[in-house]
Design a protein around this motif. Structure first.
Motif, PDB file in Angstrom:
ATOM      1  N   SER A 171       8.921  10.751   3.757  1.00 45.49           N
ATOM      2  CA  SER A 171       9.661   9.645   4.367  1.00 45.49           C
ATOM      3  C   SER A 171       9.596   8.418   3.470  1.00 45.49           C
ATOM      4  CB  SER A 171       9.092   9.311   5.747  1.00 45.49           C
ATOM      5  OG  SER A 171       7.734   8.934   5.636  1.00 45.49           O
ATOM      6  N   ALA A 172      10.462   7.451   3.751  1.00 45.15           N
ATOM      7  CA  ALA A 172      10.520   6.228   2.954  1.00 45.15           C
ATOM      8  C   ALA A 172       9.541   5.194   3.503  1.00 45.15           C
ATOM      9  CB  ALA A 172      11.935   5.665   2.960  1.00 45.15           C
ATOM     10  N   THR A 173       9.122   4.283   2.633  1.00 45.18           N
ATOM     11  CA  THR A 173       8.281   3.164   3.041  1.00 45.18           C
ATOM     12  C   THR A 173       8.980   1.869   2.653  1.00 45.18           C
ATOM     13  OG1 THR A 173       7.059   3.214   0.947  1.00 45.18           O
ATOM     14  CG2 THR A 173       6.145   4.470   2.783  1.00 45.18           C
ATOM     15  N   THR A 174       8.671   0.796   3.356  1.00 46.57           N
ATOM     16  CA  THR A 174       9.281  -0.498   3.056  1.00 46.57           C
ATOM     17  C   THR A 174       8.546  -1.161   1.897  1.00 46.57           C
ATOM     18  OG1 THR A 174       9.968  -0.794   5.350  1.00 46.57           O
ATOM     19  CG2 THR A 174       9.886  -2.766   3.970  1.00 46.57           C
ATOM     20  N   ARG A 175       9.299  -1.599   0.895  1.00 43.85           N
ATOM     21  CA  ARG A 175       8.723  -2.264  -0.265  1.00 43.85           C
ATOM     22  C   ARG A 175       9.259  -3.696  -0.332  1.00 43.85           C
ATOM     23  NH1 ARG A 175       6.768   2.243  -3.146  1.00 43.85           N
ATOM     24  NH2 ARG A 175       5.480   0.736  -4.299  1.00 43.85           N
ATOM     25  N   HIS A 176       8.455  -4.582  -0.916  1.00 44.73           N
ATOM     26  CA  HIS A 176       8.820  -5.989  -1.059  1.00 44.73           C
ATOM     27  C   HIS A 176       8.767  -6.348  -2.543  1.00 44.73           C
ATOM     28  CE1 HIS A 176       7.329  -5.500   3.075  1.00 44.73           C
ATOM     29  NE2 HIS A 176       8.217  -6.429   3.391  1.00 44.73           N
ATOM     30  N   LEU A 177       9.849  -6.939  -3.037  1.00 44.89           N
ATOM     31  CA  LEU A 177       9.981  -7.127  -4.482  1.00 44.89           C
ATOM     32  C   LEU A 177      10.600  -8.469  -4.819  1.00 44.89           C
ATOM     33  CD1 LEU A 177       9.756  -5.475  -7.252  1.00 44.89           C
ATOM     34  CD2 LEU A 177      12.206  -5.073  -6.957  1.00 44.89           C
ATOM     35  N   GLU A 178      10.100  -9.084  -5.882  1.00 43.84           N
ATOM     36  CA  GLU A 178      10.762 -10.214  -6.536  1.00 43.84           C
ATOM     37  C   GLU A 178      11.487  -9.637  -7.744  1.00 43.84           C
ATOM     38  OE1 GLU A 178       7.648 -12.947  -7.442  1.00 43.84           O
ATOM     39  OE2 GLU A 178       7.439 -13.640  -5.371  1.00 43.84           O
ATOM     40  N   PRO A 179      12.793  -9.362  -7.633  1.00 45.06           N
ATOM     41  CA  PRO A 179      13.510  -8.636  -8.700  1.00 45.06           C
ATOM     42  C   PRO A 179      13.725  -9.487  -9.950  1.00 45.06           C
ATOM     43  CG  PRO A 179      15.035  -9.307  -6.984  1.00 45.06           C
ATOM     44  CD  PRO A 179      13.673  -9.690  -6.497  1.00 45.06           C
ATOM     45  N   TRP A 180      13.283  -8.970 -11.088  1.00 46.05           N
ATOM     46  CA  TRP A 180      13.436  -9.672 -12.354  1.00 46.05           C
ATOM     47  C   TRP A 180      14.646  -9.193 -13.146  1.00 46.05           C
ATOM     48  CZ3 TRP A 180       7.625  -9.148 -14.237  1.00 46.05           C
ATOM     49  CH2 TRP A 180       6.815  -9.921 -13.400  1.00 46.05           C
ATOM     50  N   TYR A 190      17.578   1.248 -12.608  1.00 42.24           N
ATOM     51  CA  TYR A 190      16.316   0.816 -12.020  1.00 42.24           C
ATOM     52  C   TYR A 190      16.366  -0.691 -11.754  1.00 42.24           C
ATOM     53  CZ  TYR A 190      14.354   5.221 -13.856  1.00 42.24           C
ATOM     54  OH  TYR A 190      14.100   6.542 -14.138  1.00 42.24           O
ATOM     55  N   VAL A 191      15.557  -1.133 -10.792  1.00 36.80           N
ATOM     56  CA  VAL A 191      15.290  -2.556 -10.619  1.00 36.80           C
ATOM     57  C   VAL A 191      13.813  -2.753 -10.935  1.00 36.80           C
ATOM     58  CG1 VAL A 191      14.827  -2.294  -8.135  1.00 36.80           C
ATOM     59  CG2 VAL A 191      15.368  -4.552  -9.075  1.00 36.80           C
ATOM     60  N   VAL A 192      13.509  -3.769 -11.722  1.00 34.13           N
ATOM     61  CA  VAL A 192      12.136  -4.044 -12.121  1.00 34.13           C
ATOM     62  C   VAL A 192      11.766  -5.452 -11.675  1.00 34.13           C
ATOM     63  CG1 VAL A 192      12.848  -4.852 -14.410  1.00 34.13           C
ATOM     64  CG2 VAL A 192      10.509  -4.073 -14.068  1.00 34.13           C
ATOM     65  N   GLY A 193      10.527  -5.632 -11.247  1.00 35.44           N
ATOM     66  CA  GLY A 193      10.104  -6.946 -10.800  1.00 35.44           C
ATOM     67  C   GLY A 193       8.683  -6.923 -10.277  1.00 35.44           C
ATOM     68  N   GLN A 194       8.295  -7.992  -9.601  1.00 39.25           N
ATOM     69  CA  GLN A 194       6.941  -8.126  -9.062  1.00 39.25           C
ATOM     70  C   GLN A 194       6.887  -7.520  -7.671  1.00 39.25           C
ATOM     71  OE1 GLN A 194       4.344  -9.049 -10.608  1.00 39.25           O
ATOM     72  NE2 GLN A 194       2.800  -9.696  -9.121  1.00 39.25           N
ATOM     73  N   ASP A 195       6.109  -6.438  -7.532  1.00 38.97           N
ATOM     74  CA  ASP A 195       5.879  -5.826  -6.228  1.00 38.97           C
ATOM     75  C   ASP A 195       4.827  -6.669  -5.515  1.00 38.97           C
ATOM     76  OD1 ASP A 195       4.945  -4.272  -4.098  1.00 38.97           O
ATOM     77  OD2 ASP A 195       5.435  -2.405  -5.123  1.00 38.97           O
ATOM     78  N   THR A 196       5.257  -7.426  -4.518  1.00 40.12           N
ATOM     79  CA  THR A 196       4.328  -8.352  -3.865  1.00 40.12           C
ATOM     80  C   THR A 196       3.306  -7.631  -2.992  1.00 40.12           C
ATOM     81  OG1 THR A 196       5.954  -8.688  -2.093  1.00 40.12           O
ATOM     82  CG2 THR A 196       5.958 -10.274  -3.912  1.00 40.12           C
ATOM     83  N   ASP A 197       3.561  -6.379  -2.617  1.00 38.23           N
ATOM     84  CA  ASP A 197       2.564  -5.607  -1.870  1.00 38.23           C
ATOM     85  C   ASP A 197       1.426  -5.157  -2.781  1.00 38.23           C
ATOM     86  OD1 ASP A 197       3.999  -5.657   0.599  1.00 38.23           O
ATOM     87  OD2 ASP A 197       5.358  -4.146  -0.228  1.00 38.23           O
ATOM     88  N   ARG A 198       1.767  -4.778  -4.034  1.00 37.36           N
ATOM     89  CA  ARG A 198       0.759  -4.306  -4.985  1.00 37.36           C
ATOM     90  C   ARG A 198       0.224  -5.414  -5.885  1.00 37.36           C
ATOM     91  NH1 ARG A 198       3.635  -0.760  -1.937  1.00 37.36           N
ATOM     92  NH2 ARG A 198       2.850   1.377  -2.175  1.00 37.36           N
ATOM     93  N   GLY A 199       0.949  -6.544  -5.927  1.00 31.94           N
ATOM     94  CA  GLY A 199       0.526  -7.635  -6.775  1.00 31.94           C
ATOM     95  C   GLY A 199       0.659  -7.334  -8.255  1.00 31.94           C
ATOM     96  N   ALA A 200       1.658  -6.531  -8.619  1.00 33.30           N
ATOM     97  CA  ALA A 200       1.841  -6.144 -10.021  1.00 33.30           C
ATOM     98  C   ALA A 200       3.295  -5.753 -10.250  1.00 33.30           C
ATOM     99  CB  ALA A 200       0.915  -4.983 -10.381  1.00 33.30           C
ATOM    100  N   PRO A 201       3.766  -5.782 -11.507  1.00 30.03           N
ATOM    101  CA  PRO A 201       5.138  -5.352 -11.800  1.00 30.03           C
ATOM    102  C   PRO A 201       5.327  -3.878 -11.473  1.00 30.03           C
ATOM    103  CG  PRO A 201       4.230  -6.622 -13.623  1.00 30.03           C
ATOM    104  CD  PRO A 201       3.090  -6.309 -12.706  1.00 30.03           C
ATOM    105  N   ARG A 202       6.492  -3.542 -10.925  1.00 34.30           N
ATOM    106  CA  ARG A 202       6.814  -2.164 -10.599  1.00 34.30           C
ATOM    107  C   ARG A 202       8.280  -1.894 -10.919  1.00 34.30           C
ATOM    108  NH1 ARG A 202       2.109  -1.735 -10.486  1.00 34.30           N
ATOM    109  NH2 ARG A 202       0.765  -0.773  -8.880  1.00 34.30           N
ATOM    110  N   LEU A 203       8.591  -0.618 -11.029  1.00 34.93           N
ATOM    111  CA  LEU A 203       9.941  -0.160 -11.350  1.00 34.93           C
ATOM    112  C   LEU A 203      10.412   0.756 -10.233  1.00 34.93           C
ATOM    113  CD1 LEU A 203      11.974  -0.216 -13.853  1.00 34.93           C
ATOM    114  CD2 LEU A 203      11.002   2.004 -14.431  1.00 34.93           C
ATOM    115  N   PHE A 204      11.637   0.535  -9.725  1.00 36.27           N
ATOM    116  CA  PHE A 204      12.163   1.343  -8.634  1.00 36.27           C
ATOM    117  C   PHE A 204      13.524   1.920  -9.018  1.00 36.27           C
ATOM    118  CE2 PHE A 204       9.373  -1.791  -6.729  1.00 36.27           C
ATOM    119  CZ  PHE A 204       8.567  -1.009  -5.910  1.00 36.27           C
ATOM    120  N   ARG A 205      13.679   3.214  -8.832  1.00 38.48           N
ATOM    121  CA  ARG A 205      14.947   3.872  -9.138  1.00 38.48           C
ATOM    122  C   ARG A 205      15.930   3.627  -7.996  1.00 38.48           C
ATOM    123  NH1 ARG A 205      14.589  10.033 -10.825  1.00 38.48           N
ATOM    124  NH2 ARG A 205      16.165  10.630  -9.301  1.00 38.48           N
ATOM    125  N   LEU A 206      17.138   3.137  -8.325  1.00 38.98           N
ATOM    126  CA  LEU A 206      18.090   2.762  -7.274  1.00 38.98           C
ATOM    127  C   LEU A 206      18.519   3.947  -6.432  1.00 38.98           C
ATOM    128  CD1 LEU A 206      20.401   0.068  -8.895  1.00 38.98           C
ATOM    129  CD2 LEU A 206      18.078  -0.114  -8.016  1.00 38.98           C
TER     130      LEU A 206
END
Length: 335
Positions: A171-180, A190-206
């Motif tokens: 299943s999917a989970t809700t993610r929170h991102l500051e997209p760079w 992909y969208v890349v930015g600061q994952d505010t849940d993990r406190g680190a940059p992350r990459l997400f496939r659209l």
């Protein structure tokens, strides 16, 4: 607001560029969608500002008369010859990059607005040069429906929330991102930015984003860290290059996501090489064995690993662990 202004300027440029003769202010107002809803005074101010902004960008907006016999109705146009660049000699790799950049926006909304404008100009008796559009032809072919939402959030620096399903997840989970930034890498977006849940940059496939992208803050709520290289960050966060090949049995009319990056693995034969009825043999290139195992497991009993042995063993181990906890089963898969 900035995006709407950019669209208005581009529509005005297209209107002035494709016309073979001068276009009156009233004709421009009826053709450019954003001008039609404005009041008389607002239109006058808007048009004058837009005209001067085009000129400040180096676009020669000319003023002349629609009918030289009656010089009482001034019109406007952009002379194509004055707008085009002179002949430039590029190396092969430079030309390839420029060619790619020149085809960066293929947006249905823009195409519709442009076609609408051309039809109205023709209906008004204005001679139109469709070939002139080639000098203002940004295109971008993107299948992912969330692309525009992420792109706008990146431009406006707006935090977003979205539902995301990783490979192999049930299943999917809700993610929170500051997209760079939004980038294309190895044929995927992909969208890349600061994952505010993990406190680190992350990459997400659209293609793995489900549902709508939701605003999770105000525009301008964050800034991209100074010196951030979006392309280098993407390469460091992206899955490793596909250095391995998996041979899989896939049930017909199933695992469509897997089929997008799979190829037929050859004809069936006798004995162990025979493909069971209702199944197909496919090959898939992959990087991390764990990531490929996650993807295979995500399709349950519709996909079976034949090779390589380390991938098959990992999938079997994980299935056994699931069965041991009573969390699932794989009945019906061929062996």
């Amino acid at each position: 607001m900035a995006a709407r202004k950019s669209e208005r300027l581009l529509n005005l440029l297209i209107t002035l560029l494709v016309s073979r003769s001068y276009v009156t202010k009233e004709r421009i107002r009826s053709v450019v969608e954003q001008y039609r809803d404005a009041g008389d005074e607002a239109f006058e101010k808007m048009f004058e500002r837009d005209k001067e902004e085009l000129r400040s960008l180096g676009i020669p907006v000319e003023v002349g008369y629609v009918d030289r016999a009656f010089e009482d109705e001034p019109g406007y146009r952009v002379e194509r010859a004055a707008f085009e660049l002179p002949q430039i000699d590029l190396e092969a790799d430079e030309a390839a990059v420029i060619g790619l950049a020149a085809r960066v926006w293929q947006h249905a909304g823009l195409a519709s607005a442009t076609s609408d404008a051309l039809v109205k100009l023709k209906a008004a008796g204005v001679s139109v040069d469709r070939g002139a559009l080639n000098v203002a032809q940004p295109q971008l072919a993107v299948e992912e429906p969330t692309f525009e939402a992420f792109w706008e959030a990146t431009r406006s620096r707006t935090p977003v929330a979205f539902d995301y399903r990783t490979a192999g997840a049930a299943s999917a989970t809700t993610r929170h991102l500051e997209p760079w930034g939004v980038v294309s890498y190895n044929g995927r977006w992909y969208v890349v930015g600061q994952d505010t849940d993990r406190g680190a940059p992350r990459l997400f496939r659209l293609s793995r984003v489900g549902g709508a992208v939701r605003h999770d803050g105000r525009p301008g709520a964050f800034e991209v860290p100074e010196g951030t290289d979006i392309r280098a960050l993407t390469e460091s966060l992206a899955p490793p290059a596909a250095a391995h090949t998996a041979r899989l049995l896939v049930r017909r009319d199933a695992a469509h996501g897997l089929r997008r990056h799979a190829t037929p693995a050859g004809a069936s034969g006798a004995g162990a090489d025979a493909v069971p009825e209702g199944w197909e043999r496919l090959e898939v290139a992959y990087g991390r064995t764990g990531g490929m195992a996650d993807e295979v497991l995500g399709y349950g009993a519709d996909v079976v690993v034949e090779a390589p042995e380390d991938l098959r063993a990992l999938v079997v181990d994980r299935l056994r662990a699931v069965m041991a906890t009573g969390a699932g089963a794989t009945a019906g898969a061929p062996r």
